[in-house]
Design a protein around this motif. Structure first.
Motif, PDB file in Angstrom:
ATOM      1  N   ALA A  95      -8.966 -17.757 -51.725  1.00 59.31           N
ATOM      2  CA  ALA A  95      -8.917 -17.007 -52.988  1.00 59.31           C
ATOM      3  C   ALA A  95      -8.713 -15.520 -52.719  1.00 59.31           C
ATOM      4  O   ALA A  95      -7.932 -14.849 -53.420  1.00 59.31           O
ATOM      5  CB  ALA A  95     -10.202 -17.249 -53.783  1.00 59.31           C
ATOM      6  N   CYS A  96      -9.404 -15.002 -51.708  1.00 56.17           N
ATOM      7  CA  CYS A  96      -9.231 -13.591 -51.347  1.00 56.17           C
ATOM      8  C   CYS A  96      -7.817 -13.325 -50.866  1.00 56.17           C
ATOM      9  O   CYS A  96      -7.223 -12.286 -51.178  1.00 56.17           O
ATOM     10  CB  CYS A  96     -10.235 -13.201 -50.263  1.00 56.17           C
ATOM     11  SG  CYS A  96     -11.888 -12.856 -50.882  1.00 56.17           S
ATOM     12  N   SER A  98      -4.977 -14.919 -51.634  1.00 57.15           N
ATOM     13  CA  SER A  98      -4.001 -14.943 -52.723  1.00 57.15           C
ATOM     14  C   SER A  98      -4.131 -13.708 -53.609  1.00 57.15           C
ATOM     15  O   SER A  98      -3.127 -13.088 -53.988  1.00 57.15           O
ATOM     16  CB  SER A  98      -4.169 -16.215 -53.548  1.00 57.15           C
ATOM     17  OG  SER A  98      -5.474 -16.277 -54.110  1.00 57.15           O
ATOM     18  N   GLN A  99      -5.357 -13.297 -53.931  1.00 59.50           N
ATOM     19  CA  GLN A  99      -5.547 -12.118 -54.761  1.00 59.50           C
ATOM     20  C   GLN A  99      -5.228 -10.836 -53.994  1.00 59.50           C
ATOM     21  O   GLN A  99      -4.656  -9.889 -54.553  1.00 59.50           O
ATOM     22  CB  GLN A  99      -6.991 -12.075 -55.272  1.00 59.50           C
ATOM     23  CG  GLN A  99      -7.345 -13.223 -56.196  1.00 59.50           C
ATOM     24  CD  GLN A  99      -8.767 -13.146 -56.695  1.00 59.50           C
ATOM     25  OE1 GLN A  99      -9.437 -12.128 -56.547  1.00 59.50           O
ATOM     26  NE2 GLN A  99      -9.250 -14.229 -57.271  1.00 59.50           N
ATOM     27  N   ARG A 102      -1.487 -10.185 -53.759  1.00 57.94           N
ATOM     28  CA  ARG A 102      -0.937  -9.737 -55.041  1.00 57.94           C
ATOM     29  C   ARG A 102      -1.198  -8.257 -55.269  1.00 57.94           C
ATOM     30  O   ARG A 102      -0.356  -7.542 -55.806  1.00 57.94           O
ATOM     31  CB  ARG A 102      -1.547 -10.558 -56.184  1.00 57.94           C
ATOM     32  CG  ARG A 102      -1.057 -10.165 -57.563  1.00 57.94           C
ATOM     33  CD  ARG A 102      -1.571 -11.154 -58.590  1.00 57.94           C
ATOM     34  NE  ARG A 102      -3.007 -11.274 -58.546  1.00 57.94           N
ATOM     35  CZ  ARG A 102      -3.849 -10.475 -59.211  1.00 57.94           C
ATOM     36  NH1 ARG A 102      -3.370  -9.490 -59.955  1.00 57.94           N
ATOM     37  NH2 ARG A 102      -5.151 -10.653 -59.136  1.00 57.94           N
TER      38      ARG A 102
END
Length: 260
Positions: A95-96, A98-99, A102
């Protein structure tokens, strides 16, 4: 949410706690290329971490060794028995990642072009000396190269290096480089700025103004030239409107060479 409320009530029920606030904190530091170095998660009570997630062992562990250690141990046991929390932590790094990817391009990889201005300050001693200050501001990232050039030649090779930049507090930086000169008419000084955001080196030029004596001479020459032009134009108009030589208009004639 129910779990958080339960943990909060559990912590507040401990007489030694006397607590007021509990919050969840997660972190994922990034490397220079934007990849995640590690994933961290903790439950914090009154700014004091109680339970921390060990990514290597994939388990929660008590990280408070003081008065709240017993509370932290109870919370650790409960969380390690909850498959939902363990699954959530297992996907934390992804999750870290992918975020972070971005946001990486919008923050650390962005480029902001610098603004450049040269400010000159006349000095009383020695006579004719001028301090030139090249201000460079509003740029990102911080790496910038600033140097002084005189008539196309580098003034001091020692200045041709990376210049220390100060943070502005708005994700931009600023710096300045000074140079003491005694300029002569016709001299050209340039502040050369090299920055990753610029497609090519930027040159901000400065030239000395006219001396007081030369300014007076130029002003007098301009006034004399202006008066000469006025007299010339007045004479040409008078000559054009004057009657032709040897001709006297008759009564009723209202223009040279005309007839009624």
């Amino acid at each position: 949410m129910k779990l958080v409320l339960w943990l909060l009530s559990l912590a507040l029920s401990h007489h030694a706690a006397g607590g007021f606030l509990m919050h969840l904190a997660s972190e994922c530091p990034l490397a220079a290329n934007g990849s995640v170095l590690w994933f961290g998660f903790s439950l914090v009570f009154n700014k004091n971490p109680l339970v921390c997630y060990n990514e290597q062992d994939r388990l929660f562990e008590a990280c408070d060794m003081g008065l709240l250690n017993k509370v932290a141990q109870n919370m650790t046991t409960f969380l390690n028995r909850d498959p939902g929390w363990l699954q959530r932590m297992a996907g934390g790094r992804q999750a870290c990642q992918s975020q972070g990817q971005r946001l990486w391009g919008q923050t650390a990889q962005r480029m902001t072009r610098p603004h450049v201005r040269i400010v000159s300050t006349a000095l009383a001693n020695p006579a004719g000396a001028v301090r030139l200050t090249c201000h460079v501001w509003g740029f990102y990232p911080a790496a910038v190269r600033v140097s002084w050039w005189h008539d196309g030649r580098l003034v001091d090779p020692r200045q041709d290096n990376l210049t220390a930049a100060l943070a502005n507090g708005d994700w931009t930086y600023q710096t300045h480089v000074t140079l003491l000169v005694t300029p002569q008419p016709g001299d050209t000084y340039a502040c050369r700025v090299q920055h990753p955001s610029l497609p090519q080196d930027y040159l901000e030029e400065w030239r000395p103004g006219l001396s007081p004596g030369l300014t007076v001479k130029v002003s007098v020459a301009v006034v004399v030239l202006s008066l000469g032009l006025i007299f010339l134009i007045t004479g040409m108009v008078y000559w054009y409107r004057a009657p032709a030589p040897g001709y006297s208009p008759l009564l009723g004639h209202n223009y040279p060479g005309g007839s009624t």
